[in-house]
Design a protein around this motif. Sequence first.
Motif, PDB file in Angstrom:
ATOM      1  N   ARG A 106       0.873  -1.189   0.000  1.00 19.06           N
ATOM      2  CA  ARG A 106       0.000   0.000   0.000  1.00 19.06           C
ATOM      3  C   ARG A 106       0.902   1.228   0.000  1.00 19.06           C
ATOM      4  O   ARG A 106       1.643   1.468   0.939  1.00 19.06           O
ATOM      5  N   VAL A 107       0.845   1.990  -1.070  1.00 21.39           N
ATOM      6  CA  VAL A 107       1.786   3.088  -1.262  1.00 21.39           C
ATOM      7  C   VAL A 107       1.464   4.249  -0.320  1.00 21.39           C
ATOM      8  O   VAL A 107       0.307   4.671  -0.197  1.00 21.39           O
ATOM      9  N   VAL A 108       2.482   4.754   0.353  1.00 24.51           N
ATOM     10  CA  VAL A 108       2.326   5.968   1.156  1.00 24.51           C
ATOM     11  C   VAL A 108       2.261   7.149   0.186  1.00 24.51           C
ATOM     12  O   VAL A 108       3.168   7.323  -0.637  1.00 24.51           O
ATOM     13  N   GLU A 211      10.330   6.430  -2.321  1.00 27.46           N
ATOM     14  CA  GLU A 211       8.931   6.065  -2.119  1.00 27.46           C
ATOM     15  C   GLU A 211       8.879   4.866  -1.201  1.00 27.46           C
ATOM     16  O   GLU A 211       9.719   3.962  -1.278  1.00 27.46           O
ATOM     17  N   PHE A 212       7.875   4.860  -0.343  1.00 27.68           N
ATOM     18  CA  PHE A 212       7.699   3.775   0.610  1.00 27.68           C
ATOM     19  C   PHE A 212       6.265   3.275   0.545  1.00 27.68           C
ATOM     20  O   PHE A 212       5.343   3.989   0.139  1.00 27.68           O
ATOM     21  N   TRP A 222      10.591  -0.161   1.326  1.00 28.42           N
ATOM     22  CA  TRP A 222      11.142   0.747   0.314  1.00 28.42           C
ATOM     23  C   TRP A 222      10.746   0.216  -1.056  1.00 28.42           C
ATOM     24  O   TRP A 222      11.029  -0.940  -1.389  1.00 28.42           O
ATOM     25  N   ILE A 223      10.094   1.040  -1.890  1.00 23.18           N
ATOM     26  CA  ILE A 223       9.535   0.583  -3.166  1.00 23.18           C
ATOM     27  C   ILE A 223       9.979   1.489  -4.314  1.00 23.18           C
ATOM     28  O   ILE A 223      10.723   2.457  -4.123  1.00 23.18           O
ATOM     29  N   ASP A 224       9.506   1.157  -5.497  1.00 25.12           N
ATOM     30  CA  ASP A 224       9.675   1.942  -6.722  1.00 25.12           C
ATOM     31  C   ASP A 224      11.117   1.862  -7.203  1.00 25.12           C
ATOM     32  O   ASP A 224      11.573   0.804  -7.595  1.00 25.12           O
ATOM     33  N   GLU A 225      11.851   2.968  -7.213  1.00 21.86           N
ATOM     34  CA  GLU A 225      13.245   2.960  -7.655  1.00 21.86           C
ATOM     35  C   GLU A 225      14.121   3.534  -6.554  1.00 21.86           C
ATOM     36  O   GLU A 225      13.642   4.180  -5.625  1.00 21.86           O
ATOM     37  N   ALA A 226      15.433   3.320  -6.684  1.00 21.52           N
ATOM     38  CA  ALA A 226      16.339   3.706  -5.609  1.00 21.52           C
ATOM     39  C   ALA A 226      17.552   4.434  -6.160  1.00 21.52           C
ATOM     40  O   ALA A 226      18.358   3.845  -6.890  1.00 21.52           O
TER      41      ALA A 226
END
Length: 298
Positions: A106-108, A211-212, A222-226
């Motif tokens: 669930r995206v913050v 993005e978390f 920790w999600i998406d790209e880094a």
Amino acid sequence: MAQAVLETSLPGLPLPRRGKVRDVYDLGDRVLLVATDRISAFDAVLSPGIPDKGKILTGLSNFWFRRFAGVVPNHLLETDAARFPDALARHRDLLSGRAVLARKCRVVPFECVARGYLAGSGWKDYRKTGAICGHRLPAGLLEADRLPEPIFTPATKAETGHDENVSFDAMARGAGDALAGRLRDLTLALYRGAAAYAEERGILLADTKFEFGLNEAGEVVWIDEALTPDSSRFWPKDTWKSGGSPPSYDKQFVRDFLEGTGWNKTPPAPVLPPDVVAGTRARYVEAFEKLTGAPFAA
């Protein structure tokens, strides 16, 4: 140079949700994230794309996710296309190097931004108010100056257009005090660790966004790209100086070209010439190789 992959369509899978760069396939209990070679600037997706850009972004993200796995869990389930489910086997050549299987979260709904230098929208805010997202800064700072301490400057997430900087208090009202505090602390810890590592390799990390999400147990992931050139402002250390906008490892060639054409920033955008495409690709590859310490294999 390989031809750019501008979008994917994988027979046998549901139609993807397309972002500015990634095509996201819902596989039920997980998602397939495919980084294309699309590039955008001034809120427009450009043509013809940057060959291998998606592979560079994916490789860099995987590197950073693994490096900081002890700091915060990440969304990665599998990064090797050879070990993807059998249903994806016929797409292996396309997916190899540019796709990952990731856990659903669930995206913050806030971008978590850390700034160590005065640049971009932060510089614009500072010139107007002397502060960024509620952080009062010393007077007399110049563009690209290093800040006394890294600061956390959250932003609202926008599906299209620009994200909007908000104060920490606004984020806390939207996400809750405990979660906002946890994400602030994680963001600054990740930034400090990455900035120190990058500087040892001749690159300054001016700012970056994370993005978390929350997993089923409510834990932060920790999600998406880094820490890629798309989500971060990287400067070569040897050419950095304050008082202007230093050369960067991101879309600088693209933005400089577009600004020079007199384009009014209303789509359609001018087509990128071969030298801009090649120069941009070279900068992405250089950032990858300096940060990972490994050669980029297309």
